[in-house]
Design a protein around this motif. Sequence first.
Motif, PDB file in Angstrom:
ATOM      1  N   SER A  45       1.889   7.797  -4.146  1.00 21.86           N
ATOM      2  CA  SER A  45       1.341   8.486  -5.312  1.00 21.86           C
ATOM      3  C   SER A  45       0.294   9.517  -4.909  1.00 21.86           C
ATOM      4  O   SER A  45       0.174  10.580  -5.523  1.00 21.86           O
ATOM      5  CB  SER A  45       0.735   7.460  -6.285  1.00 21.86           C
ATOM      6  OG  SER A  45      -0.386   6.817  -5.698  1.00 21.86           O
ATOM      7  N   ARG A  46      -0.466   9.227  -3.861  1.00 26.73           N
ATOM      8  CA  ARG A  46      -1.461  10.197  -3.384  1.00 26.73           C
ATOM      9  C   ARG A  46      -0.781  11.423  -2.790  1.00 26.73           C
ATOM     10  O   ARG A  46      -1.255  12.554  -2.966  1.00 26.73           O
ATOM     11  CB  ARG A  46      -2.359   9.531  -2.339  1.00 26.73           C
ATOM     12  CG  ARG A  46      -3.328   8.503  -2.917  1.00 26.73           C
ATOM     13  CD  ARG A  46      -4.147   7.852  -1.826  1.00 26.73           C
ATOM     14  NE  ARG A  46      -5.080   6.867  -2.363  1.00 26.73           N
ATOM     15  CZ  ARG A  46      -5.844   6.071  -1.618  1.00 26.73           C
ATOM     16  NH1 ARG A  46      -5.764   6.144  -0.283  1.00 26.73           N
ATOM     17  NH2 ARG A  46      -6.654   5.211  -2.183  1.00 26.73           N
TER      18      ARG A  46
ATOM     19  N   THR B   1      -3.010   7.055 -10.394  1.00 24.41           N
ATOM     20  CA  THR B   1      -2.410   5.978  -9.589  1.00 24.41           C
ATOM     21  C   THR B   1      -2.575   4.635 -10.278  1.00 24.41           C
ATOM     22  O   THR B   1      -1.645   3.823 -10.330  1.00 24.41           O
ATOM     23  CB  THR B   1      -3.067   5.928  -8.192  1.00 24.41           C
ATOM     24  OG1 THR B   1      -2.863   7.175  -7.532  1.00 24.41           O
ATOM     25  CG2 THR B   1      -2.456   4.814  -7.346  1.00 24.41           C
TER      26      THR B   1
ATOM     27  N   ALA C 155      -1.397  12.449  -7.047  1.00 25.72           N
ATOM     28  CA  ALA C 155      -2.059  11.608  -8.044  1.00 25.72           C
ATOM     29  C   ALA C 155      -3.413  11.140  -7.531  1.00 25.72           C
ATOM     30  O   ALA C 155      -3.539  10.736  -6.376  1.00 25.72           O
ATOM     31  CB  ALA C 155      -1.186  10.408  -8.386  1.00 25.72           C
ATOM     32  N   GLY C 156      -4.400  11.190  -8.409  1.00 22.93           N
ATOM     33  CA  GLY C 156      -5.726  10.712  -8.052  1.00 22.93           C
ATOM     34  C   GLY C 156      -5.883   9.235  -8.368  1.00 22.93           C
ATOM     35  O   GLY C 156      -4.908   8.523  -8.637  1.00 22.93           O
ATOM     36  N   PHE C 157      -7.134   8.800  -8.336  1.00 28.16           N
ATOM     37  CA  PHE C 157      -7.411   7.371  -8.586  1.00 28.16           C
ATOM     38  C   PHE C 157      -6.917   6.944  -9.969  1.00 28.16           C
ATOM     39  O   PHE C 157      -6.241   5.928 -10.111  1.00 28.16           O
ATOM     40  CB  PHE C 157      -8.915   7.121  -8.465  1.00 28.16           C
ATOM     41  CG  PHE C 157      -9.330   5.727  -8.825  1.00 28.16           C
ATOM     42  CD1 PHE C 157      -9.316   4.712  -7.891  1.00 28.16           C
ATOM     43  CD2 PHE C 157      -9.739   5.417 -10.132  1.00 28.16           C
ATOM     44  CE1 PHE C 157      -9.699   3.416  -8.233  1.00 28.16           C
ATOM     45  CE2 PHE C 157     -10.115   4.130 -10.486  1.00 28.16           C
ATOM     46  CZ  PHE C 157     -10.090   3.134  -9.529  1.00 28.16           C
TER      47      PHE C 157
ATOM     48  N   ASP D 275       1.973  12.582  -3.727  1.00 31.00           N
ATOM     49  CA  ASP D 275       2.480  13.351  -4.876  1.00 31.00           C
ATOM     50  C   ASP D 275       1.369  14.036  -5.666  1.00 31.00           C
ATOM     51  O   ASP D 275       1.644  14.699  -6.670  1.00 31.00           O
ATOM     52  CB  ASP D 275       3.273  12.427  -5.811  1.00 31.00           C
ATOM     53  CG  ASP D 275       4.558  11.942  -5.161  1.00 31.00           C
ATOM     54  OD1 ASP D 275       5.038  12.619  -4.226  1.00 31.00           O
ATOM     55  OD2 ASP D 275       5.073  10.889  -5.585  1.00 31.00           O
TER      56      ASP D 275
ATOM     57  N   GLU E 228       0.785   3.111  -3.290  1.00 32.67           N
ATOM     58  CA  GLU E 228      -0.452   3.853  -3.516  1.00 32.67           C
ATOM     59  C   GLU E 228      -0.481   5.133  -2.689  1.00 32.67           C
ATOM     60  O   GLU E 228      -0.869   6.205  -3.177  1.00 32.67           O
ATOM     61  CB  GLU E 228      -1.648   2.960  -3.158  1.00 32.67           C
ATOM     62  CG  GLU E 228      -2.952   3.396  -3.764  1.00 32.67           C
ATOM     63  CD  GLU E 228      -4.033   2.335  -3.584  1.00 32.67           C
ATOM     64  OE1 GLU E 228      -5.083   2.469  -4.221  1.00 32.67           O
ATOM     65  OE2 GLU E 228      -3.801   1.383  -2.802  1.00 32.67           O
ATOM     66  N   GLU E 229      -0.028   5.038  -1.428  1.00 28.79           N
ATOM     67  CA  GLU E 229      -0.013   6.203  -0.555  1.00 28.79           C
ATOM     68  C   GLU E 229       0.993   7.239  -1.041  1.00 28.79           C
ATOM     69  O   GLU E 229       0.744   8.454  -0.954  1.00 28.79           O
ATOM     70  CB  GLU E 229       0.303   5.764   0.874  1.00 28.79           C
ATOM     71  CG  GLU E 229      -0.796   4.908   1.500  1.00 28.79           C
ATOM     72  CD  GLU E 229      -0.409   4.353   2.845  1.00 28.79           C
ATOM     73  OE1 GLU E 229       0.761   4.567   3.248  1.00 28.79           O
ATOM     74  OE2 GLU E 229      -1.248   3.710   3.485  1.00 28.79           O
TER      75      GLU E 229
ATOM     76  N   LYS F 194       0.815  -1.213   0.000  1.00 29.53           N
ATOM     77  CA  LYS F 194       0.000   0.000   0.000  1.00 29.53           C
ATOM     78  C   LYS F 194       0.847   1.262   0.000  1.00 29.53           C
ATOM     79  O   LYS F 194       0.346   2.345  -0.288  1.00 29.53           O
ATOM     80  CB  LYS F 194      -0.924  -0.008   1.216  1.00 29.53           C
ATOM     81  CG  LYS F 194      -1.994  -1.094   1.170  1.00 29.53           C
ATOM     82  CD  LYS F 194      -2.953  -0.975   2.337  1.00 29.53           C
ATOM     83  CE  LYS F 194      -4.055  -2.029   2.240  1.00 29.53           C
ATOM     84  NZ  LYS F 194      -5.006  -1.925   3.392  1.00 29.53           N
TER      85      LYS F 194
END
Length: 295
Positions: free
Chosen positions: A191-192, A201, A196-198, A194, A188-189, A185
């Motif tokens: 990228s958020r 990502t 980035a949205g859904f 930075d 994913e975290e 995870k």
Amino acid sequence: MDNRLKSLKSNVLHALFLVVSLIWVYPVIWAITSSVKTTKEMYSGSIKPWPDKLEWSFFLPGNWGQLKGVFQFSNFSKAWYIADFQKYFVNTVIFTALVVVIILVLCILTGYVLGRYSFPGKIVFVSLISATMFIPSGYTIIPIWQLINALGLGKSIWGLVLAESGGTHVLYILLFMAYFAGIPKDLEESSRIDGAGFFRTFMFVMLPLAKPVMATTVILQLIHTWNSFFIPLIFTVHRPDLRTLGVGLYTFVKDYSSDLSGMAAGITISFIPIIIVFILFQRYFVEGIAGAVKG
């Protein structure tokens, strides 16, 4: 002494596996070699994988010209042009490519959501789609036929594509689900953080990591769709111009049942491309399965 015994057992097992492999692959070899035989040789009942007139001396330098009278390559031109296999081949390529793309997109999106997110009823949903594995495809052909015709696509290539690509494709969804669930995870975290949205990502972080499973899905579905027979048969009964290789071979058997050598040429045209594809991409297939299981 123990090492010699182990070595002997290993050699015996390898020899046994080799014999079994040759027996298993012999029908394929026979079909390929029979495609260059004469019809008379086919009816002779010989199980030799080479033409009766073939002599090993023909392969020596200076004797190659004699091979022209041994191998009947005209069987391929007969199947390709007279039996319309050129049209069936193009139809199959288009049909397979469209079906594989649609199924790949659907399974990636479904597997990603199921693997990365929790929501009420998730277990029930996975259980329901898994249960569809036990429903034979023939049981759903009537509602599929009615739905495609209601959309006005019953006599087009798109109707055939949608009919073939429909369904849950549970195996691929579970492969993607397991693979995406095994990705840390932290990625994913990060990228958020930075910004980035859904979508970003998914497209630029998660999707590139799933290339092995994507390759596995493409190979498996490519083989299945290329060899598909039941749905193309139903949807091309009144549209011979949309027939795929499987249906084309079936009609060839009915129309030219006495031409066994031409039939063997048609069979060879049907399965040689898919064998080549699998040999070239088998490494990605193994990596995809291993990655999904590990995940």
